[in-house]
Design a protein around this motif. Structure first.
Motif, PDB file in Angstrom:
ATOM      1  N   SER A 144       0.798  -1.038  -0.313  1.00 36.18           N
ATOM      2  CA  SER A 144       0.152   0.091  -0.148  1.00 36.18           C
ATOM      3  C   SER A 144       0.885   0.538  -0.118  1.00 36.18           C
ATOM      4  N   LEU A 145       2.340   1.113   1.192  1.00 37.67           N
ATOM      5  CA  LEU A 145       3.175   2.567   0.897  1.00 37.67           C
ATOM      6  C   LEU A 145       3.583   2.343   0.071  1.00 37.67           C
ATOM      7  N   TRP A 146       4.267   1.539  -0.953  1.00 42.19           N
ATOM      8  CA  TRP A 146       4.888   1.469  -2.408  1.00 42.19           C
ATOM      9  C   TRP A 146       4.264   2.323  -3.449  1.00 42.19           C
ATOM     10  N   PHE A 147       2.263   1.528  -3.189  1.00 44.60           N
ATOM     11  CA  PHE A 147       1.897   2.370  -4.673  1.00 44.60           C
ATOM     12  C   PHE A 147       1.739   3.718  -4.244  1.00 44.60           C
ATOM     13  N   ALA A 148       1.246   4.290  -2.801  1.00 38.30           N
ATOM     14  CA  ALA A 148       0.864   5.631  -2.718  1.00 38.30           C
ATOM     15  C   ALA A 148       2.194   6.444  -3.284  1.00 38.30           C
TER      16      ALA A 148
ATOM     17  N   ASN B 296       5.783  12.752  -7.287  1.00 41.00           N
ATOM     18  CA  ASN B 296       6.534  12.922  -8.869  1.00 41.00           C
ATOM     19  C   ASN B 296       8.072  11.597  -8.789  1.00 41.00           C
ATOM     20  N   GLN B 297       8.510  12.015  -7.894  1.00 39.11           N
ATOM     21  CA  GLN B 297       9.855  12.335  -7.209  1.00 39.11           C
ATOM     22  C   GLN B 297      10.295  11.594  -5.838  1.00 39.11           C
ATOM     23  N   THR B 298      10.967  10.859  -6.032  1.00 39.44           N
ATOM     24  CA  THR B 298      11.440   9.549  -4.642  1.00 39.44           C
ATOM     25  C   THR B 298      12.643  10.357  -4.136  1.00 39.44           C
ATOM     26  N   THR B 299      12.797  10.353  -3.088  1.00 43.91           N
ATOM     27  CA  THR B 299      15.158   9.497  -2.595  1.00 43.91           C
ATOM     28  C   THR B 299      14.989   8.892  -1.959  1.00 43.91           C
ATOM     29  N   PRO B 300      16.378   8.808  -1.894  1.00 41.62           N
ATOM     30  CA  PRO B 300      16.875   7.227  -0.840  1.00 41.62           C
ATOM     31  C   PRO B 300      16.950   8.176  -0.034  1.00 41.62           C
ATOM     32  N   ALA B 301      16.194   6.947   1.439  1.00 46.04           N
ATOM     33  CA  ALA B 301      16.634   7.349   3.548  1.00 46.04           C
ATOM     34  C   ALA B 301      17.865   6.981   2.985  1.00 46.04           C
ATOM     35  N   PRO B 302      18.613   7.974   4.120  1.00 48.43           N
ATOM     36  CA  PRO B 302      19.417   7.580   4.420  1.00 48.43           C
ATOM     37  C   PRO B 302      20.343   6.310   5.605  1.00 48.43           C
ATOM     38  N   ALA B 303      21.445   5.736   5.142  1.00 48.58           N
ATOM     39  CA  ALA B 303      22.165   4.281   5.992  1.00 48.58           C
ATOM     40  C   ALA B 303      21.063   4.588   7.044  1.00 48.58           C
ATOM     41  N   PRO B 304      20.408   3.091   7.737  1.00 51.43           N
ATOM     42  CA  PRO B 304      20.630   1.760   7.418  1.00 51.43           C
ATOM     43  C   PRO B 304      19.479   1.361   6.521  1.00 51.43           C
ATOM     44  N   PHE B 305      18.739   2.458   6.326  1.00 53.22           N
ATOM     45  CA  PHE B 305      17.273   1.840   5.796  1.00 53.22           C
ATOM     46  C   PHE B 305      17.500   1.876   3.963  1.00 53.22           C
ATOM     47  N   ALA B 306      16.633   1.247   3.314  1.00 46.78           N
ATOM     48  CA  ALA B 306      17.030   0.959   2.282  1.00 46.78           C
ATOM     49  C   ALA B 306      15.424   1.125   1.685  1.00 46.78           C
ATOM     50  N   THR B 307      14.777   2.186   2.058  1.00 46.35           N
ATOM     51  CA  THR B 307      13.828   2.266   1.194  1.00 46.35           C
ATOM     52  C   THR B 307      14.110   3.887   0.479  1.00 46.35           C
ATOM     53  N   SER B 308      12.751   4.346   0.354  1.00 49.82           N
ATOM     54  CA  SER B 308      12.569   5.792  -0.942  1.00 49.82           C
ATOM     55  C   SER B 308      11.474   6.952   0.068  1.00 49.82           C
ATOM     56  N   LEU B 309      11.925   7.649   0.519  1.00 50.09           N
ATOM     57  CA  LEU B 309      10.985   8.716   1.069  1.00 50.09           C
ATOM     58  C   LEU B 309      10.415  10.185  -0.334  1.00 50.09           C
TER      59      LEU B 309
ATOM     60  N   VAL C 138       9.685  12.989  -1.649  1.00 52.22           N
ATOM     61  CA  VAL C 138       9.794  15.043  -2.327  1.00 52.22           C
ATOM     62  C   VAL C 138       8.763  15.404  -2.462  1.00 52.22           C
ATOM     63  N   LEU C 139       8.680  16.560  -0.815  1.00 56.42           N
ATOM     64  CA  LEU C 139       6.584  16.925  -1.119  1.00 56.42           C
ATOM     65  C   LEU C 139       6.362  17.149  -2.374  1.00 56.42           C
ATOM     66  N   HIS C 140       7.588  18.572  -2.942  1.00 56.99           N
ATOM     67  CA  HIS C 140       7.079  19.086  -3.541  1.00 56.99           C
ATOM     68  C   HIS C 140       6.387  19.552  -5.022  1.00 56.99           C
ATOM     69  N   SER C 141       6.551  17.179  -4.637  1.00 54.62           N
ATOM     70  CA  SER C 141       6.915  16.559  -5.752  1.00 54.62           C
ATOM     71  C   SER C 141       5.201  16.316  -6.032  1.00 54.62           C
ATOM     72  N   VAL C 142       4.730  16.498  -5.050  1.00 53.65           N
ATOM     73  CA  VAL C 142       2.543  15.878  -4.644  1.00 53.65           C
ATOM     74  C   VAL C 142       1.979  16.171  -6.088  1.00 53.65           C
ATOM     75  N   ASP C 143       1.077  14.947  -6.273  1.00 50.68           N
ATOM     76  CA  ASP C 143       0.764  14.763  -7.771  1.00 50.68           C
ATOM     77  C   ASP C 143      -1.337  15.180  -6.905  1.00 50.68           C
ATOM     78  N   LEU C 144      -1.971  16.386  -6.696  1.00 52.33           N
ATOM     79  CA  LEU C 144      -3.129  17.016  -6.143  1.00 52.33           C
ATOM     80  C   LEU C 144      -3.811  16.300  -6.983  1.00 52.33           C
ATOM     81  N   ALA C 145      -3.643  16.197  -8.110  1.00 47.53           N
ATOM     82  CA  ALA C 145      -5.182  15.024  -9.184  1.00 47.53           C
ATOM     83  C   ALA C 145      -5.042  13.766  -8.832  1.00 47.53           C
ATOM     84  N   ALA C 146      -3.919  13.248  -8.083  1.00 51.04           N
ATOM     85  CA  ALA C 146      -3.759  12.026  -8.240  1.00 51.04           C
ATOM     86  C   ALA C 146      -4.854  11.436  -6.657  1.00 51.04           C
ATOM     87  N   LEU C 147      -3.955  12.655  -5.737  1.00 55.73           N
ATOM     88  CA  LEU C 147      -4.850  12.491  -4.284  1.00 55.73           C
ATOM     89  C   LEU C 147      -6.643  12.551  -4.848  1.00 55.73           C
TER      90      LEU C 147
END
Length: 424
Positions: free
Chosen positions: A354-358, A364-377, A379-388
């Motif tokens: 669910s979170l991955w899809f969301a 429209n953009q994500t950025t890698p999380a700092p170590a030791p995490f292996a996920t993406s965070l 980019v808040l300014h890239s939010v797609d208001l139409a999708a919401l």
């Protein structure tokens, strides 16, 4: 009552054509056709079979259908029943995948799928809520779900390892609880004396399973062999239904293999929601797109066939090898305890999905999380208001108004197209 092959074919063809709406609806259709409308199975046989199929990897509704056919007319009946459950949806999915790969990049088609993707997020969240409410009954279950979510989302651990860990915990945790069906199966406490026959079925279906993959490797069709190996591995670890498997498949097909994009993955799930048969038919879409990306329509068709083969032939193996032992298997406390832990893990797996899809729909953009995490965070300014906005509409239609999923998907497709015309 033992039906003729003609009667069995007619009834299971009707079940296959009516198998919309996910496992719960599909199982209800089978119960009506096989228990209520005709004396082919009694209530105890049907429930024992359902309990058994939930112990297996793969789509439980398809495997229940196969088991029912086996119970009525042996291996031939099982093959007929299983194929008729899968083939209508597979044929439609193949046509949809061809249309998507051919015309999916046009603006109006992309806009339609934007609406469908927004609905898919709500569908997955709804599935997560229903499963969590049904299965997380104890603190240990919650712990398993949370740990599995963290392992997948935060640390990108392999899906098979997560499921294996949950099953191992369930075996150790075993509370000694017996299956709720045990009272009906006291007479079946000893394992049936049909082991040689079961081993013969294992040998036959293992050979059938691996023959096309071995042939592809022998003739240098590396892409087909790779697809066959991947979906064979998926077939072995696909406990918990299609939504659980999607997280692992998306991780591998999108990130590791690069066969499809996150957006295409969600489009494929939206298409699978509109077809009859098991939701796991989304694998056919992934296989088709992988083949199309490498070698066009010809390879795409071969890849779709290879994907279907590696996804569903193992289901026949599990059923025909273990069917004579169903009554015994459904009364084993350690097996049911392991299944309970796997089901709790699936809640964490679907939460990760669910979170991955969301993340990929709403930003429209994500950025890698700092170590030791292996996920993406995000980019808040890239939010797609139409999708919401589209997801909010889907939530209103599904959760508040309670519309049927096919109707909701049609409305969301139209809303996506309308928004695309306005914004374009």
């Amino acid at each position: 009552m033992r039906p003729t092959i003609a009667d069995l074919t007619r009834v299971f063809a009707r079940i296959g054509l009516m198998s919309f709406g996910g496992p719960a609806a599909q199982i209800a259709v089978m119960h009506r056709e096989l228990v209520d409308n005709r004396p082919w199975l009694n209530e105890r046989q049907f429930l024992n079979a359902l309990s058994f199929c939930m112990l297996l990897p793969g789509p439980e509704a398809m495997q229940l259908c196969t088991y029912a056919g086996w119970r009525l007319r042996g291996v031939l009946g099982g093959v007929i029943a299983g194929l008729l459950f899968v083939l209508p949806g597979a044929a439609l999915m193949l046509a949809l995948a061809y249309a998507y790969a051919t015309w999916g990049q046009t603006p109006i088609v992309e806009a339609v799928f934007n609406g469908i993707k927004a609905a898919v997020i709500i569908v997955v969240i709804q599935a997560l809520y229903r499963l969590a409410r049904k299965t997380l009954k104890h603190a240990g279950d919650w712990s398993v779900a949370i740990l599995c979510f963290a392992a997948l989302f935060l640390f990108d651990m392999p899906f098979p390892l997560v499921i294996l860990g949950a099953a191992s915990y369930g075996l150790v945790r075993n509370r000694g609880a017996r299956s709720k069906l045990a009272a009906d199966t006291v007479e079946a406490q000893t394992q049936p004396a049909s082991l040689p026959r079961s081993l013969m079925q294992v040998a036959i279906w293992l050979a059938l399973w691996w023959l096309p993959i071995a042939a592809a490797a022998a003739f240098g069709a590396d892409t087909l062999a790779e697809i066959g190996l991947f979906f064979s591995k998926l077939a072995v670890v696909s406990f918990g239904g299609a939504y659980a498997v999607l997280a692992y498949m998306a991780q591998e097909a999108v990130t590791t293999q690069g066969w499809i994009s996150p957006a295409q993955m969600m489009d494929g799930l939206g298409l699978a929601e509109t077809t009859p048969g098991p939701l796991i038919l989304v694998t056919e879409f992934v296989g088709y797109m992988a083949g199309h990306r490498v070698g066009g329509v010809g390879l795409a068709l071969a890849a779709a066939f290879m994907t279907l083969w590696a996804t569903f032939v193992p289901c026949f193996l599990w059923i025909f090898a273990a069917a004579p032992h169903v009554e015994w298997l459904t009364t084993r406390p350690r097996l049911t305890s392991a299944l309970s832990a796997i089901t709790a893990a699936v809640v964490g797996v679907i939460a990760n999905l669910s979170l991955w899809f969301a993340l990929h729909v709403f930003f429209n953009q994500t950025t890698p999380a700092p170590a030791p995490f292996a996920t993406s965070l995000p980019v808040l300014h890239s939010v797609d208001l139409a999708a919401l906005a589209l997801s909010a509409l889907a939530a209103v239609l599904l959760l508040w108004r309670g519309l049927a999923l096919p109707v909701t998907l049609l409305i969301m497709a139209a809303a996506g197209a309308g928004l695309g015309v306005v914004s374009g």
